[in-house]
Design a protein around this motif. Structure first.
Motif, PDB file in Angstrom:
ATOM      1  N   GLN A 162       0.681  -2.293 -10.876  1.00 10.80           N
ATOM      2  CA  GLN A 162       1.880  -3.043 -11.295  1.00 10.80           C
ATOM      3  C   GLN A 162       2.629  -3.565 -10.002  1.00 10.80           C
ATOM      4  O   GLN A 162       3.648  -2.939  -9.652  1.00 10.80           O
ATOM      5  CB  GLN A 162       2.861  -2.278 -12.246  1.00 10.80           C
ATOM      6  N   PRO A 163       2.148  -4.604  -9.339  1.00  8.26           N
ATOM      7  CA  PRO A 163       2.425  -5.014  -8.052  1.00  8.26           C
ATOM      8  C   PRO A 163       3.922  -5.932  -8.244  1.00  8.26           C
ATOM      9  O   PRO A 163       4.117  -6.498  -9.250  1.00  8.26           O
ATOM     10  CB  PRO A 163       1.452  -5.706  -7.542  1.00  8.26           C
ATOM     11  N   LYS A 164       4.403  -5.714  -6.732  1.00  7.10           N
ATOM     12  CA  LYS A 164       5.548  -6.310  -6.787  1.00  7.10           C
ATOM     13  C   LYS A 164       5.528  -7.714  -6.413  1.00  7.10           C
ATOM     14  O   LYS A 164       6.042  -9.008  -6.989  1.00  7.10           O
ATOM     15  CB  LYS A 164       6.532  -5.928  -5.664  1.00  7.10           C
ATOM     16  N   ASP A 165       4.408  -7.939  -5.666  1.00 10.40           N
ATOM     17  CA  ASP A 165       4.182  -9.393  -4.956  1.00 10.40           C
ATOM     18  C   ASP A 165       2.841  -9.685  -5.971  1.00 10.40           C
ATOM     19  O   ASP A 165       2.092  -8.783  -6.258  1.00 10.40           O
ATOM     20  CB  ASP A 165       3.960  -9.436  -3.676  1.00 10.40           C
ATOM     21  N   LEU A 166       2.582 -11.057  -5.993  1.00 12.18           N
ATOM     22  CA  LEU A 166       1.606 -11.451  -6.865  1.00 12.18           C
ATOM     23  C   LEU A 166       0.434 -11.226  -5.793  1.00 12.18           C
ATOM     24  O   LEU A 166       0.181 -11.400  -4.569  1.00 12.18           O
ATOM     25  CB  LEU A 166       1.417 -13.058  -6.923  1.00 12.18           C
ATOM     26  N   PRO A 167      -0.765 -10.412  -6.324  1.00 14.59           N
ATOM     27  CA  PRO A 167      -1.809 -10.335  -5.636  1.00 14.59           C
ATOM     28  C   PRO A 167      -2.676 -11.627  -5.127  1.00 14.59           C
ATOM     29  O   PRO A 167      -2.636 -12.449  -5.737  1.00 14.59           O
ATOM     30  CB  PRO A 167      -2.901  -9.546  -6.483  1.00 14.59           C
ATOM     31  N   GLN A 168      -3.094 -11.648  -4.018  1.00 15.10           N
ATOM     32  CA  GLN A 168      -3.982 -12.692  -3.445  1.00 15.10           C
ATOM     33  C   GLN A 168      -5.380 -12.634  -3.425  1.00 15.10           C
ATOM     34  O   GLN A 168      -6.336 -13.476  -3.171  1.00 15.10           O
ATOM     35  CB  GLN A 168      -3.615 -12.965  -2.151  1.00 15.10           C
ATOM     36  N   GLY A 169      -5.754 -11.398  -4.219  1.00  8.57           N
ATOM     37  CA  GLY A 169      -7.319 -11.337  -4.472  1.00  8.57           C
ATOM     38  C   GLY A 169      -7.459  -9.905  -5.450  1.00  8.57           C
ATOM     39  O   GLY A 169      -6.407  -9.070  -5.302  1.00  8.57           O
ATOM     40  N   PRO A 170      -8.637  -9.728  -6.105  1.00  8.57           N
ATOM     41  CA  PRO A 170      -8.553  -8.724  -6.834  1.00  8.57           C
ATOM     42  C   PRO A 170      -9.071  -7.141  -6.181  1.00  8.57           C
ATOM     43  O   PRO A 170      -8.625  -6.198  -6.733  1.00  8.57           O
ATOM     44  CB  PRO A 170      -9.980  -8.820  -7.549  1.00  8.57           C
ATOM     45  N   GLY A 171      -8.866  -7.324  -4.775  1.00  5.17           N
ATOM     46  CA  GLY A 171      -8.736  -5.798  -3.987  1.00  5.17           C
ATOM     47  C   GLY A 171      -7.394  -5.861  -3.227  1.00  5.17           C
ATOM     48  O   GLY A 171      -7.459  -4.953  -2.277  1.00  5.17           O
ATOM     49  N   ASP A 172      -6.487  -6.915  -3.621  1.00  2.45           N
ATOM     50  CA  ASP A 172      -5.574  -7.172  -2.598  1.00  2.45           C
ATOM     51  C   ASP A 172      -4.478  -6.014  -2.443  1.00  2.45           C
ATOM     52  O   ASP A 172      -4.443  -5.021  -3.390  1.00  2.45           O
ATOM     53  CB  ASP A 172      -4.536  -8.457  -2.877  1.00  2.45           C
ATOM     54  N   PHE A 173      -3.970  -5.696  -1.438  1.00  3.42           N
ATOM     55  CA  PHE A 173      -3.238  -4.443  -1.096  1.00  3.42           C
ATOM     56  C   PHE A 173      -2.204  -4.079  -2.015  1.00  3.42           C
ATOM     57  O   PHE A 173      -1.829  -2.892  -2.347  1.00  3.42           O
ATOM     58  CB  PHE A 173      -3.092  -4.271   0.437  1.00  3.42           C
ATOM     59  N   PRO A 174      -1.212  -5.015  -2.263  1.00  3.17           N
ATOM     60  CA  PRO A 174      -0.018  -4.707  -3.066  1.00  3.17           C
ATOM     61  C   PRO A 174      -0.466  -4.075  -4.456  1.00  3.17           C
ATOM     62  O   PRO A 174       0.332  -3.691  -5.173  1.00  3.17           O
ATOM     63  CB  PRO A 174       0.413  -6.047  -3.103  1.00  3.17           C
ATOM     64  N   LEU A 175      -1.772  -4.379  -4.899  1.00  2.11           N
ATOM     65  CA  LEU A 175      -2.400  -3.737  -6.134  1.00  2.11           C
ATOM     66  C   LEU A 175      -2.577  -2.420  -5.964  1.00  2.11           C
ATOM     67  O   LEU A 175      -2.365  -1.499  -6.912  1.00  2.11           O
ATOM     68  CB  LEU A 175      -3.453  -4.413  -6.580  1.00  2.11           C
ATOM     69  N   LEU A 176      -2.795  -1.832  -4.884  1.00  2.00           N
ATOM     70  CA  LEU A 176      -3.237  -0.470  -4.664  1.00  2.00           C
ATOM     71  C   LEU A 176      -2.451   0.483  -4.722  1.00  2.00           C
ATOM     72  O   LEU A 176      -2.413   1.675  -5.033  1.00  2.00           O
ATOM     73  CB  LEU A 176      -4.086  -0.384  -3.205  1.00  2.00           C
ATOM     74  N   ARG A 177      -1.090   0.208  -4.184  1.00  4.38           N
ATOM     75  CA  ARG A 177       0.101   1.203  -4.171  1.00  4.38           C
ATOM     76  C   ARG A 177       0.394   1.460  -5.481  1.00  4.38           C
ATOM     77  O   ARG A 177       0.977   2.708  -5.467  1.00  4.38           O
ATOM     78  CB  ARG A 177       1.100   0.500  -3.164  1.00  4.38           C
ATOM     79  N   THR A 178       0.410   0.606  -6.570  1.00  4.73           N
ATOM     80  CA  THR A 178       1.047   0.991  -7.727  1.00  4.73           C
ATOM     81  C   THR A 178      -0.015   1.094  -8.866  1.00  4.73           C
ATOM     82  O   THR A 178       0.420   1.157 -10.047  1.00  4.73           O
ATOM     83  CB  THR A 178       1.862  -0.283  -7.884  1.00  4.73           C
ATOM     84  N   SER A 179      -1.223   1.299  -8.410  1.00  3.63           N
ATOM     85  CA  SER A 179      -2.245   1.561  -9.498  1.00  3.63           C
ATOM     86  C   SER A 179      -2.041   2.970  -9.974  1.00  3.63           C
ATOM     87  O   SER A 179      -1.403   3.808  -9.217  1.00  3.63           O
ATOM     88  CB  SER A 179      -3.583   1.192  -8.878  1.00  3.63           C
TER      89      SER A 179
END
Lengths: 310, 288, 253
Positions: C57-74
């Motif tokens: 549930q990222p705050k920022d739009l991810p720039q790719g399927p492994g992008d870092f903002p995705l990882l903190r909120t997974s």
């Protein structure tokens, strides 16, 4: 298997271990955890005739194709940040490399079979498509349709694939080769478990005690690892989660340079052949730039590069 | 939108006028900001140092400091309680860490003095600050040390956000935080930080916070900002450079060549080079 | 204000998502489709990424399927092997794909244009596309509608649609229902139950039948007769969609 005190070696020594013509696998997923310091060192030392099998290794393959170092590639997907990988595409179109196409899961299952010590893995991917129909240098050793002997269910089977070398870039390792990674792990530990020899490049070398204390992050035990190299910023211009973000400008520079062999050669002259080692490379990139790329502890991105830096 | 407190080193140094009194902390030395002070040719400074401070030695050697009240024992550290050799002679008084801390604490608490035992020699050397006083609750006499209100406290920390939230690293010994909070004795607090981080990152490590953001006047991003001293959670001291400095006949000349000949922190780090900085680094992220 | 082509495609793709679906997204417009669905009709939608980021549930739009903002909120960060293993197991309800070529049976090409051994144009390759097409329950294809992208048969089948007709997926042992929608900037298309050939479902406002026919190298079923016009959603939903991508990272047209 080398003993602990012989595993920790320099990047130069590690790159020298790879013979021309080796079957190699590089870690990565998109712009993260690509062992690009190692790849640059391979290019500096003129490796050729490589056979590359990978998953998420676009950045590494793109540079090595640009340097003319590659003969064969088992490819799943190669994308640059903003479009196709021009060196790889040009080599494939001109026939200077031969390709064998897989899907992500398909090739990972080949590695997985080797990792598990079994001759093949059953899959429900690639079959029915041209990934199965069209077989190039892996003909008859790629994927075949198969009826489950127990139930008769149709599936596919893929044979094991054990690279000569897996080069994986991780967050932390100890001198024995226990490896830790934060965030997603791509197929990193699988290619390491599949390969005959494993070289680990790590952002930081820590004590084994530290590994034990934080063992939930350990992805690979030491007995799979032959060599360990301390390689800070070793994925640059890619990123490593919690350490640094990718450098979009430098990635785009590589992609633009790849448009023609001349511009690619100019890039290598300036950045790879023109820097005697990785320390010189990073002095050229600039300490300031590296510091700007450091990951925000929460989101993992560079605040300067990704958000409005006030 | 909230106002940002981010400044360059140069802008932060410009906030400090000649003849100011500056509080510094051992182990959290803002060497990069002190270099900016020296670049702008600051003069007449009074320094209070909580512990030993390489910065104090540097400012003294370059003639920027007139008075130093050192929170360390005589004979320890970079400056002996004697003349320096740069041609200027800052007055140096070593009062010990406990006394200095008590004087700062008194200021923080709003009192005008700390009722703490002080060595005999301070009563004679600095009667403006240290006096014998009648006992309050019992017979006999005690000593009083005047509360100290430095103009500005400058410290180097691990992390800060744009708005003045300042933190130590998660791997830090938070016992240092009590000492660092004595910075609030100063009228202004200026902070340099290894890394500027997001407010999410600040919230994630709220227990590592030092001050309310209102107390912080400005924040400067300065990776390796304590070099050549150590920053415990991230890098060792550059022993080679410090030993060379101590050994020199003319520390000011050494400082000018090795520390001050760079226009800013970026150039300074570039001069040190990637290999050297990495060799000093013990923890890249300051994480536990 | 009328909906742009990108916005119409996003809304159309989002419509296929059912609440409580597990969706596999990559990059590009599908990311917006999933976010839009999550904010409107499918609040319980869970996203997984082939990289191994689960339910982010990222705050920022991810720039790719492994992008870092995705990882903190997974809720979980795992390997690609696990994530695509979930697909093979049948846990993924919907996956979104793009392609260089799409043919009348919904087969997709992302590998080469021309002969494989001597390609005219080398493309990025399957990645997880074949894996998704082989195992996800529903596939939604999103693409610009250009003649060169819609040949009668793709040069190379990277991802199986219905292959060469009914029964073929089953014969090869593939899971999932195959492609259910092709969403383009000219219209929305499905697949005929009997023949498995592409059939038009709706035409976008302001687009002519001729435009679609001109830009397709094969006969799309249902082009004769009355074709429903793609309904534009409310202005409120339009504003909501625009608010999800204020910096126009994904919505460019």
């Amino acid at each position: 298997m080398t003993t602990a005190n012989k595993k920790l070696i320099s990047l130069r020594e590690a790159a020298a271990l790879v013979p021309d013509g080796a079957n190699m696998s590089f870690s990565g997923f998109a712009e993260t955890n690509n062992p690009l310091s190692f790849v640059r060192e391979m290019i500096r030392t003129g490796k050729t005739h490589l056979e590359i099998s990978g998953m998420g290794d676009a950045q590494s393959v793109e540079l090595l194709c640009g340097a003319g170092a590659v003969d064969l590639v088992r490819v799943s997907n190669y994308m640059a940040k903003n479009g196709r990988c021009p060196n790889f595409c040009r080599c494939a179109q001109q026939g200077t490399i031969r390709t064998e196409d897989y899907s992500h899961f398909g090739i990972t299952n080949r590695f997985f079979a080797a990792a598990m010590g079994i001759p093949f893995m059953p899959v429900k991917v690639m079959i029915g498509s041209d990934l199965c129909e069209i077989q190039n240098f892996d003909k008859d050793r790629k994927v075949m349709e198969f009826d489950d002997p127990f139930s008769g269910e149709r599936c596919g089977i893929v044979p094991r694939l054990a690279p000569d070398f897996a080069v994986i870039h991780v967050a932390r390792a100890d001198a024995e080769g226990n490896c830790q990674l934060y965030g997603i792990t791509s197929s990193i530990e699988i290619i390491a478990r599949a390969a005959k020899h494993v070289i680990v490049t790590a952002e930081e070398i820590v004590d084994t005690e530290e590994i034990r204390r934080t063992n939930q992050f350990t992805i690979l035990p030491s007995f799979f690892v032959d060599y360990v190299v301390h390689c800070p910023f070793g994925a640059y211009p890619g990123g490593v989660f919690t350490y640094y973000d990718y450098d979009l400008e430098h990635l785009d520079l590589i992609t633009r340079s790849g448009k023609s062999p001349d511009t690619m050669e100019a890039y290598f002259d300036e950045w790879v052949y023109g820097t005697k080692d990785e320390a010189a490379f990073f002095d050229k990139v600039g300490i300031r730039r590296l510091m700007d790329l450091r990951a925000d502890p929460y989101s993992g991105v560079s605040l300067r590069n990704r958000r409005q830096f006030l | 939108m909230k106002q940002t407190k981010l400044m360059t080193g140069q802008q932060a140094a410009a906030l400090i006028s000649d003849n100011s009194s500056i509080l510094l902390f051992d182990g959290y030395e803002p060497v990069s900001l002190i270099r900016e002070l020296l670049q702008q040719n600051s003069r007449g400074l009074t320094l209070y140092t909580c512990g030993l401070a390489f910065c104090a030695a540097l400012l003294a050697a370059c003639g920027a400091a007139d008075h130093i009240l050192a929170g360390c024992d005589p004979g320890s550290g970079f400056i002996p309680e004697a003349e320096c050799t740069s041609g200027f002679t800052p007055e140096v008084l070593c009062v010990g860490k406990a006394v200095l801390k008590a004087q700062l604490a008194a200021a923080v608490n709003g009192g005008d003095h700390a009722a703490i035992p002080v060595p005999e020699r301070l009563l004679t050397k600095a009667p403006a600050l240290y006096r014998e006083v009648p006992g309050v609750f019992g017979a006999g006499t005690g000593t009083a040390a005047a509360a100290l209100h430095p103009d500005v406290a400058i410290l180097h920390t691990a992390r800060a956000d744009f708005y003045g939230n300042v933190q130590l690293d998660p791997s830090a010994d938070m016992r240092d935080a009590d000492t660092l909070r004595l910075a609030l004795a100063a009228k202004t607090v200026i902070v340099s930080a290894e890394q500027i981080v997001s407010d999410d990152a600040i919230r994630m490590n709220a227990r590592c916070g030092l001050f309310e953001p209102e107390a912080v006047a400005c924040v400067v991003e300065a990776p390796y900002g304590a070099h050549p001293t150590a920053f415990a959670t991230r890098y060792r001291a550059d022993e080679e450079l410090l030993r060379a400095y101590e050994a020199k006949e003319d520390p000011a000349a050494f400082a000018r060549q090795h520390l001050l000949s760079f226009p800013d922190q970026d150039c300074y780090l570039a001069g040190l080079g990637f290999e050297r900085l990495i060799s000093l680094t013990t923890n890249r992220r300051g994480e536990a | 204000m009328s909906w742009t082509k990108d916005e119409l495609m996003i809304a159309a793709a989002a419509e296929v998502i059912e609440n409580r679906d597990i969706a596999l997204v990559g990059i590009g417009l599908p990311v917006m489709a999933a976010m839009f669905a999550k904010h409107t009709t499918a609040p319980d939608l869970k996203l997984i990424y082939e990289s191994g980021a689960i339910d982010a549930q990222p705050k920022d739009l991810p720039q790719g399927p492994g992008d870092f903002p995705l990882l903190r909120t997974s809720t979980m960060t795992t390997s690609l092997f696990d994530a695509l293993g979930y697909v093979q197991r049948g846990k993924v309800d919907i996956a979104f794909l793009g392609a260089a070529e799409i043919d009348q049976y919904g087969n997709l090409n992302a590998t080469v244009i021309g002969d494989y051994m001597h390609p005219d144009c080398r493309l990025p390759g399957s990645g997880g596309a074949n894996d998704m097409g082989s195992g996800a329950r529903k596939i939604v294809v999103i693409s610009r509608h250009l003649r060169r992208k819609f040949p009668a048969r793709v040069s190379y089948i990277t991802t199986p649609g219905f292959l060469c007709g009914p029964g073929e997926r089953e014969r090869h042992g593939l899971g999932g229902e195959g492609p259910v929608r092709v969403v383009t900037d000219l219209g929305i298309f499905g697949f005929d139950d009997e023949t498995k050939r592409m059939r038009i479902l709706s035409i976008h406002p302001g687009v002519s039948k001729q435009e679609i026919i001109r830009n397709t190298q094969f006969e799309i079923l249902g082009m004769d007769g009355e074709i429903p016009v793609t309904a534009e959603k409310s202005e409120e939903l339009h504003r909501l969609l625009q608010s999800l991508d204020p910096q126009h990272i994904y919505i460019k047209n």
